[in-house]
Design an enzyme around this catalytic site. Structure first.
Site, PDB file in Angstrom:
ATOM      1  N   PHE A   1       0.875  -1.104  -0.132  1.00 44.60           N
ATOM      2  CA  PHE A   1       0.007   0.082   0.042  1.00 44.60           C
ATOM      3  C   PHE A   1       0.816   1.458   0.154  1.00 44.60           C
ATOM      4  O   PHE A   1       1.772   1.350   0.879  1.00 44.60           O
ATOM      5  CB  PHE A   1      -0.923   0.101   1.230  1.00 44.60           C
ATOM      6  CG  PHE A   1      -2.104   0.605   1.021  1.00 44.60           C
ATOM      7  CD1 PHE A   1      -3.196   0.248   0.901  1.00 44.60           C
ATOM      8  CD2 PHE A   1      -2.182   2.209   1.057  1.00 44.60           C
ATOM      9  CE1 PHE A   1      -4.561   0.843   0.713  1.00 44.60           C
ATOM     10  CE2 PHE A   1      -3.338   2.741   0.770  1.00 44.60           C
ATOM     11  CZ  PHE A   1      -4.506   2.092   0.761  1.00 44.60           C
TER      12      PHE A   1
ATOM     13  N   ALA B   1      -0.276  -2.148   5.676  1.00 47.33           N
ATOM     14  CA  ALA B   1       0.560  -2.028   7.113  1.00 47.33           C
ATOM     15  C   ALA B   1      -0.317  -2.875   7.946  1.00 47.33           C
ATOM     16  O   ALA B   1       0.521  -3.487   8.897  1.00 47.33           O
ATOM     17  CB  ALA B   1       0.372  -0.731   7.681  1.00 47.33           C
ATOM     18  N   PHE B   2      -1.589  -3.173   7.976  1.00 47.33           N
ATOM     19  CA  PHE B   2      -2.264  -4.064   8.668  1.00 47.33           C
ATOM     20  C   PHE B   2      -1.829  -5.411   8.733  1.00 47.33           C
ATOM     21  O   PHE B   2      -1.730  -6.082   9.673  1.00 47.33           O
ATOM     22  CB  PHE B   2      -3.633  -3.895   8.456  1.00 47.33           C
ATOM     23  CG  PHE B   2      -4.734  -4.622   9.678  1.00 47.33           C
ATOM     24  CD1 PHE B   2      -4.982  -3.766  10.552  1.00 47.33           C
ATOM     25  CD2 PHE B   2      -5.123  -5.763   9.596  1.00 47.33           C
ATOM     26  CE1 PHE B   2      -5.708  -4.251  11.461  1.00 47.33           C
ATOM     27  CE2 PHE B   2      -6.219  -6.327  10.576  1.00 47.33           C
ATOM     28  CZ  PHE B   2      -6.406  -5.588  11.453  1.00 47.33           C
TER      29      PHE B   2
ATOM     30  N   ALA C   1       3.749   2.533   5.044  1.00 49.84           N
ATOM     31  CA  ALA C   1       3.274   3.664   4.891  1.00 49.84           C
ATOM     32  C   ALA C   1       1.877   3.859   5.157  1.00 49.84           C
ATOM     33  O   ALA C   1       0.882   3.496   4.329  1.00 49.84           O
ATOM     34  CB  ALA C   1       3.738   4.849   3.491  1.00 49.84           C
ATOM     35  N   VAL C   2       1.363   4.610   6.254  1.00 52.43           N
ATOM     36  CA  VAL C   2      -0.150   4.807   6.477  1.00 52.43           C
ATOM     37  C   VAL C   2      -0.211   6.139   6.445  1.00 52.43           C
ATOM     38  O   VAL C   2       0.397   6.970   7.075  1.00 52.43           O
ATOM     39  CB  VAL C   2      -0.428   4.054   7.738  1.00 52.43           C
ATOM     40  CG1 VAL C   2      -2.173   4.390   8.176  1.00 52.43           C
ATOM     41  CG2 VAL C   2       0.118   2.917   8.239  1.00 52.43           C
TER      42      VAL C   2
ATOM     43  N   THR D   1      -7.561   7.552   4.514  1.00 53.88           N
ATOM     44  CA  THR D   1      -8.384   6.653   5.153  1.00 53.88           C
ATOM     45  C   THR D   1      -8.973   7.194   6.477  1.00 53.88           C
ATOM     46  O   THR D   1      -8.350   7.519   7.288  1.00 53.88           O
ATOM     47  CB  THR D   1      -7.996   5.295   5.338  1.00 53.88           C
ATOM     48  OG1 THR D   1      -8.541   4.486   6.113  1.00 53.88           O
ATOM     49  CG2 THR D   1      -6.393   5.392   6.087  1.00 53.88           C
TER      50      THR D   1
ATOM     51  N   HIS E   1      -9.900   4.998   8.483  1.00 55.22           N
ATOM     52  CA  HIS E   1      -9.412   4.205   9.701  1.00 55.22           C
ATOM     53  C   HIS E   1      -8.130   4.476   9.612  1.00 55.22           C
ATOM     54  O   HIS E   1      -7.491   3.138  10.349  1.00 55.22           O
ATOM     55  CB  HIS E   1     -10.093   2.604   9.222  1.00 55.22           C
ATOM     56  CG  HIS E   1      -9.938   2.128   7.850  1.00 55.22           C
ATOM     57  ND1 HIS E   1     -10.597   2.625   6.769  1.00 55.22           N
ATOM     58  CD2 HIS E   1      -8.882   1.158   7.691  1.00 55.22           C
ATOM     59  CE1 HIS E   1      -9.985   2.012   6.076  1.00 55.22           C
ATOM     60  NE2 HIS E   1      -9.029   0.985   6.171  1.00 55.22           N
TER      61      HIS E   1
ATOM     62  N   ARG F   1       9.559  11.604   4.352  1.00 53.64           N
ATOM     63  CA  ARG F   1      10.412  10.724   5.322  1.00 53.64           C
ATOM     64  C   ARG F   1      10.864   9.351   4.519  1.00 53.64           C
ATOM     65  O   ARG F   1      11.234   8.593   5.325  1.00 53.64           O
ATOM     66  CB  ARG F   1       9.539  10.336   6.272  1.00 53.64           C
ATOM     67  CG  ARG F   1       8.749  11.464   7.266  1.00 53.64           C
ATOM     68  CD  ARG F   1       7.748  11.288   8.028  1.00 53.64           C
ATOM     69  NE  ARG F   1       7.132  12.361   8.519  1.00 53.64           N
ATOM     70  CZ  ARG F   1       5.985  12.192   9.320  1.00 53.64           C
ATOM     71  NH1 ARG F   1       5.227  11.021   9.379  1.00 53.64           N
ATOM     72  NH2 ARG F   1       5.457  13.589   9.622  1.00 53.64           N
TER      73      ARG F   1
END
Ligand code: INI
Length: 163
Positions: free
Chosen positions: A22, A56-57, A80-81, A86, A88, A127
């Site tokens: 993702f 990532a989950f 990377a979130v 999202t 959530h 980052r």
């Protein structure tokens, strides 16, 4: 006074890297940065295993399996979130952090948290190799240091598990 530190040598260390697909545009940069650092510090290509997961989950599941499997001295988790993507965000970010910590504590080897959590894609890009460093590189450094620290602690006797 006794001071114990881990050095930054990677020779003879087996690394697994779990990388989330993702936001792959960002995570590929993290992966490239991590591999570059490991190789430049003496890791052998044959000792680096790369495992892709959807998001990532899912990172902690693969990380735990690798950490428990006995074939790795450290597991580096990359992802990377991005909050903008999202509603959530908070669940994904906190579950992946908790799961990675659990995998490390239960396996007894370093499982390194290299997940970027950012408010915007711009921050995530910063980052992953532009003006705010590269979290993949930093995670690879942390992995080396922690493996060598664990080895130091073991060779210092008192921290060794009894048989
Ligand atoms: N996974 C990420 O790694 N980053 C994100 O920003 C993200 N967003 O935005 O939703 C994301 N979602 C997917 C998630 O990790 C799982 O793969 C999915 O929910 C299936 O379990």
């Amino acid at each position: 006074m006794k001071v114990i530190k881990g050095n930054l040598k990677a020779e003879g260390i087996r690394f697994s890297i779990v990388c989330s697909r993702f936001n792959e545009f960002v995570t590929q940069q993290l992966l490239d940065g991590a591999v570059d650092i490991l190789l430049r510090h003496g890791a052998a290509e044959k000792d680096i295993k790369i495992v892709w997961v959807p998001g990532a989950f899912e990172v902690p599941y693969a990380a735990k399996k690798l950490a428990d499997g006995g074939g790795s001295d450290a597991v580096i988790c990359l992802g990377a979130v991005v909050r903008g993507d999202t509603p959530h965000f908070d669940y994904i970010a906190s579950e992946s952090a908790k799961g990675i910590a659990q995998a490390s504590l239960s396996s007894g080897i370093p499982v390194i948290y290299g997940i970027i959590t950012a408010d915007t894609m711009e921050q995530a890009v910063e980052r992953s190799g532009s003006k705010a460093g590269n979290k993949g590189r930093e995670s690879a450094m942390t992995a080396m240091e922690m493996v060598n620290l664990y080895r130091e602690l073991d060779s210092n006797g008192t921290e060794k598990k009894s048989a």
